[in-house]
Design an enzyme around this catalytic site. Structure first.
Site, PDB file in Angstrom:
ATOM      1  CB  ILE A  75      41.470  43.346  36.666  1.00 38.96           C
ATOM      2  CG1 ILE A  75      40.970  42.284  35.675  1.00 38.96           C
ATOM      3  CG2 ILE A  75      40.441  43.632  37.754  1.00 38.96           C
ATOM      4  CD1 ILE A  75      40.781  40.913  36.315  1.00 38.96           C
TER       5      ILE A  75
ATOM      6  CB  ILE B 185      37.066  48.002  38.565  1.00 34.41           C
ATOM      7  CG1 ILE B 185      36.939  47.086  39.806  1.00 34.41           C
ATOM      8  CG2 ILE B 185      36.274  47.446  37.385  1.00 34.41           C
ATOM      9  CD1 ILE B 185      37.575  45.721  39.645  1.00 34.41           C
ATOM     10  CE  LYS B 186      43.198  49.646  32.386  1.00 32.17           C
ATOM     11  NZ  LYS B 186      44.373  49.216  31.571  1.00 32.17           N
ATOM     12  CB  VAL B 187      35.270  51.813  33.889  1.00 36.54           C
ATOM     13  CG1 VAL B 187      34.043  52.228  33.096  1.00 36.54           C
ATOM     14  CG2 VAL B 187      34.893  50.870  35.020  1.00 36.54           C
TER      15      VAL B 187
END
Length: 364
Positions: A106, A137-139
């Site tokens: 996400i 976690i998408k960064v």
């Protein structure tokens, strides 16, 4: 042997670049996992399509609005529910692969792409709120995102570093991952944290092909840049994860940060739907496939072999020829990052606006 199993034997995991309530309620997501899909990715555009073009979320939207939740809170409740359900479906994969696979991603708010501290805080909030060990976690791979990746890895939070277009930025992504692990090691913390580096492919071809046609260049270069660029990234992967720096971390339980091939649906109908699958299969890789590409893989009788680490010299020659002809790959990749960030920001704002309008309509 299934086509997914064939890719697995090449060392590649197949993830699905799609999430929506209909897939979950119908049992289709579970079926795809049974067929061998071992991870799922999402982004603001995917959620925009899923939530605004469907009635599957309407009851939950009404309930949230009746409770007086703000639009951002409504968005969180919808996305957290979907991501949590996918994480639960993937948990057996997560456990069976000893945490190598079975992740669902996400993304942090696109509004934070140039805000290091904001990204760190949002990453922590998302990971804590969804509360599943197999969430990533998408960064985005911006200059501000890189230190956020390092900090989140240091915190023990799984990270999917997204929107990587250039090999130079890819090297910074790897360094952030390794630095985060080194901080954990020096603090006596376990290295049981996972990360993938999402390297985008087809968008490179779209932009470079346009330049080739505009400049009247050799058309044998069409459809070559995306794969060549990805192969250069994989070459760096092999170098960076075989040196002494990583070996020390590996000896203490670290896993490699796998290259994840993203944007692997062809944009030009003249190319094979499997172009970015057959060309980039190989050890320690992930291919996250949009629905059409996954359907093509499931429906093919074509056998796959490890190709990502072959014909590397030819790939270098393609990029050299493009550079000699006046096509600046660094300019292309810089533009693609800017466009990618803008696209996700637009999708996110459109989604929030549509949620607001839908909530007002449903409340009425």
């Amino acid at each position: 042997m299934t086509s997914i199993k064939n890719l697995n034997e090449c060392g590649q995991s197949v993830w699905y670049d799609n999430v929506d309530r209909g897939l979950l309620d119908s049992g289709e997501m579970e079926r795809l996992i049974e067929l061998g899909v071992s991870g799922v990715t999402s982004n603001p555009t995917i959620f925009e399509r899923a939530i605004t073009a469907s009635t599957a979320y309407d009851v939950e939207i009404v309930t949230a609005v009746q409770k007086g939740k703000a639009i951002q809170e409504v968005y969180d409740s919808l996305t957290f529910a979907d991501i949590g359900r996918v994480a639960d479906l993937l948990m057996p994969v997560f456990e069976q692969t000893n945490h190598a696979d079975g992740y669902v991603s996400i993304e942090v708010s696109p509004a934070l792409s140039r805000d290091t501290e904001g990204t760190v805080q949002e990453g922590r909030r998302l990971f804590r709120s969804i509360d599943r060990p197999n969430v990533m976690i998408k960064v985005p791979a911006t200059e501000e995102g890189i230190p956020a990746v390092r900090e989140l890895i240091k915190d023990g939070i799984n990270v999917n570093v997204t929107l990587i277009f250039s090999v130079e930025m890819y090297k910074k992504v790897v360094d952030a991952y390794l630095s985060g692990l080194e901080s954990r090691l020096s603090g006596g913390l376990p290295l049981s944290v996972a990360s993938v580096a999402s390297f985008f492919v087809s968008r490179v071809d779209t932009k470079v092909d346009k330049l080739i046609r505009e400049k009247g260049l050799d058309e044998s270069l069409l459809g070559m840049a995306g794969v060549a660029n990805a192969k250069m990234a994989y070459k760096r992967f092999e170098e960076l994860f075989s040196d002494d720096r990583f070996e020390k971390l590996k000896a203490n339980g670290a896993q490699v940060q796998r290259p994840l091939w993203a944007s692997t649906g062809v944009k030009d109908p003249r190319y094979s739907e499997l172009l970015y699958v057959s060309s980039l299969a190989g050890p320690h890789t992930v291919n996250t496939m949009p629905p059409k590409t996954l359907d093509a893989v499931l429906g093919t009788t074509e056998g796959f072999s490890s190709m990502v680490n072959s014909q590397v010299t030819e790939a270098e020659e393609v990029l050299t020829r493009l550079g000699d002809a006046g096509v600046s790959l660094s300019s292309v990749t810089d533009e693609l990052l800017t466009e990618g960030l803008a696209s996700f920001e637009k999708s996110f704002q459109t989604l929030l606006q549509n949620l607001k309008e839908k909530s007002e309509s449903l409340r009425g």
